[in-house]
Enzyme design. Structure first.
Site, PDB file in Angstrom:
ATOM      1  N   LYS A 296      10.916   3.480  -4.106  1.00  0.00           N
ATOM      2  CA  LYS A 296      10.792   2.414  -3.114  1.00  0.00           C
ATOM      3  C   LYS A 296      12.159   1.858  -2.719  1.00  0.00           C
ATOM      4  CE  LYS A 296       6.132   0.712  -4.074  1.00  0.00           C
ATOM      5  NZ  LYS A 296       5.332  -0.439  -4.484  1.00  0.00           N
TER       6      LYS A 296
ATOM      7  N   LYS B  59      -0.499   4.091   0.844  1.00  0.00           N
ATOM      8  CA  LYS B  59      -0.770   3.044   1.838  1.00  0.00           C
ATOM      9  C   LYS B  59       0.417   2.841   2.751  1.00  0.00           C
ATOM     10  CE  LYS B  59      -2.719  -0.042  -1.429  1.00  0.00           C
ATOM     11  NZ  LYS B  59      -1.882  -0.748  -2.305  1.00  0.00           N
TER      12      LYS B  59
ATOM     13  N   LYS C  76       1.860  12.005  -2.810  1.00  0.00           N
ATOM     14  CA  LYS C  76       0.567  11.356  -3.035  1.00  0.00           C
ATOM     15  C   LYS C  76       0.131  10.614  -1.766  1.00  0.00           C
ATOM     16  CE  LYS C  76       1.914   6.899  -4.555  1.00  0.00           C
ATOM     17  NZ  LYS C  76       2.048   5.783  -5.377  1.00  0.00           N
TER      18      LYS C  76
HETATM   19  P1  TYM Z   1      -1.693   0.075  -5.642  1.00  0.00           P
HETATM   20  O1  TYM Z   1      -2.058  -1.094  -4.820  1.00  0.00           O
HETATM   21  O2  TYM Z   1      -0.587   0.949  -5.153  1.00  0.00           O
HETATM   22  O3  TYM Z   1      -2.955   1.020  -5.839  1.00  0.00           O
HETATM   23  C1  TYM Z   1      -4.199   0.545  -6.318  1.00  0.00           C
HETATM   24  C2  TYM Z   1      -4.800   1.578  -7.259  1.00  0.00           C
HETATM   25  O4  TYM Z   1      -4.978   2.838  -6.589  1.00  0.00           O
HETATM   26  C3  TYM Z   1      -4.369   3.872  -7.343  1.00  0.00           C
HETATM   27  N1  TYM Z   1      -3.846   4.880  -6.404  1.00  0.00           N
HETATM   28  C4  TYM Z   1      -4.225   6.152  -6.354  1.00  0.00           C
HETATM   29  N2  TYM Z   1      -5.100   6.854  -7.082  1.00  0.00           N
HETATM   30  C5  TYM Z   1      -5.280   8.149  -6.769  1.00  0.00           C
HETATM   31  N3  TYM Z   1      -4.619   8.781  -5.772  1.00  0.00           N
HETATM   32  C6  TYM Z   1      -3.717   8.122  -5.004  1.00  0.00           C
HETATM   33  N4  TYM Z   1      -3.065   8.730  -4.036  1.00  0.00           N
HETATM   34  C7  TYM Z   1      -3.494   6.731  -5.287  1.00  0.00           C
HETATM   35  N5  TYM Z   1      -2.686   5.798  -4.744  1.00  0.00           N
HETATM   36  C8  TYM Z   1      -2.912   4.667  -5.446  1.00  0.00           C
HETATM   37  C9  TYM Z   1      -3.265   3.195  -8.116  1.00  0.00           C
HETATM   38  O5  TYM Z   1      -2.874   3.942  -9.243  1.00  0.00           O
HETATM   39  C10 TYM Z   1      -3.904   1.871  -8.469  1.00  0.00           C
HETATM   40  O6  TYM Z   1      -4.703   2.009  -9.622  1.00  0.00           O
HETATM   41  N6  TYM Z   1       1.039  -1.905  -9.320  1.00  0.00           N
HETATM   42  C11 TYM Z   1      -0.316  -1.667  -8.855  1.00  0.00           C
HETATM   43  C12 TYM Z   1      -1.127  -2.928  -8.703  1.00  0.00           C
HETATM   44  C13 TYM Z   1      -1.185  -3.788  -9.930  1.00  0.00           C
HETATM   45  C14 TYM Z   1      -1.928  -3.523 -11.096  1.00  0.00           C
HETATM   46  C15 TYM Z   1      -1.685  -4.650 -11.955  1.00  0.00           C
HETATM   47  C16 TYM Z   1      -2.757  -2.490 -11.503  1.00  0.00           C
HETATM   48  C17 TYM Z   1      -0.534  -4.958 -10.102  1.00  0.00           C
HETATM   49  N7  TYM Z   1      -0.846  -5.498 -11.326  1.00  0.00           N
HETATM   50  C18 TYM Z   1      -2.262  -4.705 -13.212  1.00  0.00           C
HETATM   51  C19 TYM Z   1      -3.333  -2.577 -12.765  1.00  0.00           C
HETATM   52  C20 TYM Z   1      -3.079  -3.677 -13.618  1.00  0.00           C
HETATM   53  C21 TYM Z   1      -0.253  -1.003  -7.493  1.00  0.00           C
HETATM   54  O7  TYM Z   1       0.709  -1.116  -6.784  1.00  0.00           O
HETATM   55  O8  TYM Z   1      -1.409  -0.374  -7.129  1.00  0.00           O
END
Ligand code: TYM
Length: 327
Positions: free
Chosen positions: A112, A197, A194
């Site tokens: 990032k 978003k 991957k």
């Molecule tokens: P975020 O918002 O990027 O994504 C949310 C969830 O979706 C999963 N994910 C995917 N799974 C499969 N294939 C993909 N291409 C894909 N892209 C995203 C992510 O692994 C995630 O589970 N840091 C985290 C948010 C967060 C969080 C937390 C998660 C903040 N605090 C505490 C768990 C516990 C994030 O940016 O997810």
């Protein structure tokens, strides 16, 4: 005490089927076995520039997407991170426990910050301390996430262990729950990336709110590999990715799917995959639209109250252990 789950998603961009298949779907499945907390992590979103109006809107939209996915507010707690101030408070404390070297090793930070190049906020670097705070505040046992969060979870465990060692047993050490299938759905325009978003090219992802025409067009344009037969094959990542989405949406076995597509080509796969996706997303979007503002507001306020009650207890212990006592 019932075992606890915590997980969350950032209200940046549009949630896509990767988020659903890698995370949300498993939250729905696990919520009946665990006491569950699902958070919309708006404080994480501001580690990169956000338009305030859009952020406000997206934060509520993500909560709607949780509910429409099947998170049941009668059994699970759904809330917005910034409604519970202990998240920011514990994050500060953990910023003083985590090492800069540990943060700099995070691959997501490296990716990032490379993309942003200039004006990388300190928050982008310390992001994992806030994520650790989210998880540790609730004495979480299990964190269901996609593959890309595995490294952040490992850091969370390390930070919790260090705190427990230095200040006394305070935090439960959480485990990651990463599904065997769907933990990393790849981008449709590049099977080596991957699905994301934030990628500039929206054709790489199927948004949970995309309409039927958009879904058909995006799958039609999806990159495929050389060869023609439709089967799961690690050496052909594009087709295997499409088949994985198909597998998860239709709940068929790999054998059934390969039998179904035997003798058929990529065009058939893309068409059938679009049909399966639309059949899943249309009723999903209907449920999103069916949630009123009042109902959402009530669920989020209740959720924040329930979350706060637990977060306060942990935060009080943390302060006591560290000698932060106030007046
Ligand atoms: P975020 O918002 O990027 O994504 C949310 C969830 O979706 C999963 N994910 C995917 N799974 C499969 N294939 C993909 N291409 C894909 N892209 C995203 C992510 O692994 C995630 O589970 N840091 C985290 C948010 C967060 C969080 C937390 C998660 C903040 N605090 C505490 C768990 C516990 C994030 O940016 O997810």
């Amino acid at each position: 005490m019932a075992k606890r789950i915590f997980s969350g998603a950032q209200p940046t961009g549009n949630l896509h089927i990767g988020n659903y298949l890698g995370a949300l779907r498993n939250w729905v499945a696990l919520q009946h076995e665990y006491e569950s907390f699902f958070c919309v992590v708006d404080l994480h979103a501001i580690t990169i520039p956000q338009d305030p109006e859009v952020l406000r809107e997206k934060t509520r939209e993500v909560a709607r997407l949780y509910l429409a996915a099947g998170i049941d507010p009668a059994v699970s707690t759904i809330f917005i991170q910034s409604d519970v101030q202990e998240h920011a408070e514990l994050a500060w404390v953990l910023n003083c426990v985590v090492r800069i070297g540990e943060l700099e090793r995070m691959t997501q930070y490296k990716d990032k910050s490379k993309k942003q190049r200039e004006n990388v906020s300190a928050g982008l670097l310390t992001y994992p301390a806030l994520m650790a705070a989210d998880i540790l505040l609730y004495q979480t046992d299990l964190v269901p996430v996609g593959q890309d969060q595995k490294q952040h979870l490992e850091l969370t465990r390390d930070v919790a262990e260090r705190f427990n060692r230095d200040f006394g047993e305070t935090f439960r050490i959480p485990d990651a729950y990463i599904p065997k299938v769907g933990a990393r759905i790849q981008a449709l325009d590049d099977p080596l990336k991957k699905m994301s978003k934030s990628d500039e090219n929206a054709n790489g992802r199927i948004g949970l709110l995309d309409d039927a025409d958009t879904i058909r067009r995006k799958f039609k344009r999806a990159v495929t590999d050389s060869g023609t037969d439709v089967r799961f094959d690690e050496t052909r990542p594009a087709v295997t990715n499409l088949l994985t989405v198909y597998q998860l949406l239709t709940n068929q076995t790999r054998e059934e799917i390969e039998a179904h597509f035997a003798g058929k080509g990529y065009a058939q796969l893309k068409g059938d995959l679009a049909d399966a996706t639309i059949a899943f997303l249309e009723p999903y979007q209907e449920r999103v639209r069916g949630i009123s503002d009042e109902e959402l507001g009530r669920i989020l306020r209740d959720g924040a109250d329930k979350a706060r009650a637990i977060a306060e207890v942990t935060m009080r212990q943390v302060k006591e252990r560290m000698g932060i006592v106030g007046a």
